[in-house]
Write a protein that holds these residues in place. Structure first.
Motif, mmCIF file in Angstrom:
data_model
loop_
_atom_site.group_PDB
_atom_site.id
_atom_site.type_symbol
_atom_site.label_atom_id
_atom_site.label_comp_id
_atom_site.label_asym_id
_atom_site.label_seq_id
_atom_site.Cartn_x
_atom_site.Cartn_y
_atom_site.Cartn_z
ATOM 1 N N UNK A 174 -29.501 -0.213 40.393
ATOM 2 C CA UNK A 174 -28.332 -0.622 39.607
ATOM 3 C C UNK A 174 -27.652 -1.877 40.146
ATOM 4 N N UNK A 175 -28.028 -2.333 41.318
ATOM 5 C CA UNK A 175 -27.366 -3.467 41.958
ATOM 6 C C UNK A 175 -27.562 -4.763 41.173
ATOM 7 N N UNK A 176 -26.740 -5.747 41.474
ATOM 8 C CA UNK A 176 -26.825 -7.041 40.788
ATOM 9 C C UNK A 176 -28.209 -7.669 40.932
ATOM 10 N N UNK A 177 -28.855 -7.427 42.052
ATOM 11 C CA UNK A 177 -30.208 -7.956 42.255
ATOM 12 C C UNK A 177 -31.268 -6.886 42.075
ATOM 13 N N UNK A 178 -30.902 -5.791 41.416
ATOM 14 C CA UNK A 178 -31.825 -4.693 41.231
ATOM 15 C C UNK A 178 -32.625 -4.778 39.947
ATOM 16 N N UNK A 179 -33.423 -3.762 39.715
ATOM 17 C CA UNK A 179 -34.288 -3.701 38.540
ATOM 18 C C UNK A 179 -33.500 -3.610 37.248
ATOM 19 N N UNK A 180 -32.342 -2.916 37.269
ATOM 20 C CA UNK A 180 -31.525 -2.758 36.063
ATOM 21 C C UNK A 180 -30.054 -2.956 36.411
ATOM 22 N N UNK A 181 -29.596 -4.216 36.530
ATOM 23 C CA UNK A 181 -28.180 -4.468 36.832
ATOM 24 C C UNK A 181 -27.282 -3.710 35.863
ATOM 25 N N UNK A 182 -26.239 -3.065 36.424
ATOM 26 C CA UNK A 182 -25.468 -2.096 35.650
ATOM 27 C C UNK A 182 -23.970 -2.288 35.878
ATOM 28 N N UNK A 183 -23.230 -2.351 34.774
ATOM 29 C CA UNK A 183 -21.766 -2.485 34.818
ATOM 30 C C UNK A 183 -21.355 -3.529 35.860
ATOM 31 N N UNK A 184 -21.781 -4.752 35.621
ATOM 32 C CA UNK A 184 -21.753 -5.788 36.645
ATOM 33 C C UNK A 184 -20.357 -6.263 37.030
ATOM 34 N N UNK A 185 -19.339 -6.031 36.197
ATOM 35 C CA UNK A 185 -17.973 -6.405 36.576
ATOM 36 C C UNK A 185 -17.233 -5.259 37.258
ATOM 37 N N UNK A 186 -17.869 -4.087 37.319
ATOM 38 C CA UNK A 186 -17.222 -2.910 37.876
ATOM 39 C C UNK A 186 -16.920 -1.852 36.840
ATOM 40 N N UNK A 187 -17.018 -2.210 35.558
ATOM 41 C CA UNK A 187 -16.746 -1.239 34.506
ATOM 42 C C UNK A 187 -15.344 -0.677 34.601
ATOM 43 N N UNK A 188 -15.104 0.429 33.918
ATOM 44 C CA UNK A 188 -13.797 1.086 33.997
ATOM 45 C C UNK A 188 -13.508 1.574 35.414
ATOM 46 N N UNK A 189 -14.521 2.130 36.085
ATOM 47 C CA UNK A 189 -14.296 2.718 37.399
ATOM 48 C C UNK A 189 -13.871 1.678 38.419
ATOM 49 N N UNK A 190 -14.353 0.449 38.302
ATOM 50 C CA UNK A 190 -14.006 -0.582 39.263
ATOM 51 C C UNK A 190 -12.883 -1.494 38.808
ATOM 52 N N UNK A 191 -12.820 -1.737 37.508
ATOM 53 C CA UNK A 191 -11.825 -2.687 37.001
ATOM 54 C C UNK A 191 -10.521 -2.013 36.612
ATOM 55 N N UNK A 192 -10.604 -0.798 36.049
ATOM 56 C CA UNK A 192 -9.424 -0.108 35.552
ATOM 57 C C UNK A 192 -9.600 0.235 34.088
ATOM 58 N N UNK A 193 -8.773 1.147 33.626
ATOM 59 C CA UNK A 193 -8.937 1.702 32.285
ATOM 60 C C UNK A 193 -8.369 0.783 31.211
ATOM 61 N N UNK A 194 -9.241 -0.046 30.649
ATOM 62 C CA UNK A 194 -8.924 -0.812 29.440
ATOM 63 C C UNK A 194 -9.844 -0.365 28.309
ATOM 64 N N UNK A 195 -10.348 0.859 28.413
ATOM 65 C CA UNK A 195 -11.134 1.484 27.353
ATOM 66 C C UNK A 195 -12.285 0.627 26.864
ATOM 67 N N UNK A 196 -13.065 0.113 27.806
ATOM 68 C CA UNK A 196 -14.288 -0.598 27.448
ATOM 69 C C UNK A 196 -14.177 -2.104 27.370
ATOM 70 N N UNK A 197 -12.975 -2.657 27.561
ATOM 71 C CA UNK A 197 -12.850 -4.112 27.530
ATOM 72 C C UNK A 197 -13.672 -4.745 28.649
ATOM 73 N N UNK A 198 -13.760 -4.063 29.798
ATOM 74 C CA UNK A 198 -14.574 -4.575 30.905
ATOM 75 C C UNK A 198 -16.011 -4.766 30.473
ATOM 76 N N UNK A 199 -16.541 -3.813 29.715
ATOM 77 C CA UNK A 199 -17.935 -3.858 29.301
ATOM 78 C C UNK A 199 -18.181 -4.967 28.275
ATOM 79 N N UNK A 200 -17.264 -5.089 27.318
ATOM 80 C CA UNK A 200 -17.390 -6.130 26.292
ATOM 81 C C UNK A 200 -17.287 -7.512 26.918
ATOM 82 N N UNK A 201 -16.259 -7.724 27.736
ATOM 83 C CA UNK A 201 -16.038 -9.048 28.325
ATOM 84 C C UNK A 201 -17.185 -9.454 29.241
ATOM 85 N N UNK A 202 -17.682 -8.494 30.038
ATOM 86 C CA UNK A 202 -18.763 -8.838 30.965
ATOM 87 C C UNK A 202 -20.073 -9.068 30.230
ATOM 88 N N UNK A 203 -20.300 -8.353 29.134
ATOM 89 C CA UNK A 203 -21.479 -8.634 28.312
ATOM 90 C C UNK A 203 -21.423 -10.068 27.811
#
Length: 395
Positions: free
Chosen positions: A329-358
């Motif tokens: 899941x790491x940034x340099x891994x086979x499947x980079x995942x929730x690269x900005x930290x997602x809700x768990x790392x960024x805070x609860x904006x109900x998916x804005x982290x995922x949209x913005x980082x995409x």
């Protein structure tokens, strides 16, 4: 059948803006949202006056009172606050969170209802109250069988699904640490994240207090004051902007025709609905999980990451504990995942982290988190049966 847009009318992202996410911010939500939106406009290289479309998920949820400008920012308030001269189209939804706002904006842009669409999410969590506190002294209808026993809000519901998952597949709850710690590690490269500068360790996670068994404190995202925004337009207009990317290839939502039992779906029901959701997404984009370079899945509660990895076919049922390793899941891994930290790392904006980082990953503006050579990104937002998703491409 894959979605087809008219020549030059593929919707795409051209700008992202954010405010810092804080547990409590000493200013109004209106000022926080204004910062995020004006940052997005500057990033897009357009004038504020060019925005003629707005799509938003304004629902304050949880504990707020719905005071406009203070804890909810509807589209009409945003129009006035920005002084926009002519908003030809706008949309507000209280369903499936911010991914639906992206889908609606894409549709509006594709048919010419607007030229430049603003999509944003702003959230305020007041001090001194608990998220989803239930002040009711009585419970009627189906609530009488759940609320008096603590089965209210998202956490206890997710905990039941997680218990069922662990029992069904014989998985150890401790294995979820890799995905949770990945979120916190990525947040250290995101200066707007609530957890920026405060990375947790494996011992922190394993020894955290239990909130609703088998979920502990770090299996929940943190309510924050913050806002994020993206600017979208069509391919023909995007050519004149600094870094267009994230051309919408397809999208889908969780089908509710399979729903049984209202909001308290069984794990098996959720898998069936989410599986069809994923199938519809891949069909609409003409792509599959093997094509995805960057994966962003909703993580309001950490067990959702496992179930969505499986229903979206990145691994088989019951295989996520072994598949979702720190290395993969790491940034340099086979499947980079929730690269900005997602809700768990960024805070609860109900998916804005995922949209913005995409958007950032596909525009090539994710800075130290940028995945080199990433060409396809998948973004899914929303818990339980409230999911919506889209796939977009770099070019």
């Amino acid at each position: 059948m894959a979605i087809e847009f008219a020549p030059g009318k593929r919707p795409c992202f051209i700008g992202v803006g954010y405010s810092p996410c804080h547990r409590y911010a000493p200013r109004s939500l209106g000022s926080i949202a204004y910062e995020a939106v004006t940052n997005a406009v500057a990033d897009a290289g357009i004038e504020l006056s060019q925005i003629d479309g707005i799509s938003v998920y304004p629902n304050p949820l949880g504990v707020n009172r719905g005071i406009v400008g203070h804890d909810v920012i509807p589209a009409t308030y945003m129009m006035r606050m920005l002084g926009l001269p002519n908003v030809r189209w706008f949309n507000q939804t209280n369903w499936s969170m911010i991914a639906v706002s992206v889908i609606e904006a894409a549709n509006a842009l594709a048919v010419g209802a607007c030229d430049y669409a603003l999509v944003y999410r702003a959230l305020h969590h007041p001090a001194g109250v608990r998220y989803h506190d239930n002040p009711a002294t009585t419970a009627g209808g189906e609530n009488q069988f759940t609320v008096p026993y603590g089965h209210g809000g998202g956490g206890p519901r997710q905990a039941l699904h997680f218990q069922r998952y662990l029992e069904k597949y014989g998985a150890p709850r401790e294995a979820l640490a890799d995905a949770v710690l990945n979120a916190h590690k990525n947040a250290q490269l995101n200066e707007n994240a609530a957890w920026y500068g405060r990375e947790i360790t494996r011992d922190d996670y394993l020894n955290a207090r239990i909130i609703s068994w088998p979920m502990s404190l770090f299996d929940y995202d943190m309510p924050v004051d913050g806002a994020g925004a993206v600017i979208m337009t069509t391919e023909d207009r995007a050519r004149e902007t600094p870094h267009p990317g994230g051309y919408i290839a397809g999208y889908a939502m969780t089908p509710h025709n399979l729903e049984r039992g209202g909001i308290i779906e069984s794990l098996e029901d959720l898998y069936e609905m989410d599986g069809l959701h994923a199938e519809n997404l891949y069909r609409s984009a003409g792509l599959g999980p093997e094509d995805v370079d960057v994966l962003h899945l909703y993580d309001g509660f950490s067990p959702m990451m496992w179930t969505r990895m499986e229903t979206f076919r990145f691994c088989g049922e019951g295989e996520a504990p072994a598949w979702a390793t720190a290395e993969r899941l790491a940034l340099d891994g086979e499947q980079p995942f929730n690269t900005s930290g997602g809700n768990l790392g960024e805070g609860r904006l109900h998916g804005m982290a995922h949209v913005a980082e995409t958007a950032r990953q596909m525009m090539g503006t994710a800075g130290p988190r940028q995945i080199v050579g990433a060409e396809v990104a998948l973004c899914e937002v929303g818990p339980f049966a409230m999911g919506a998703s889209f796939i977009c491409t770099r070019e």
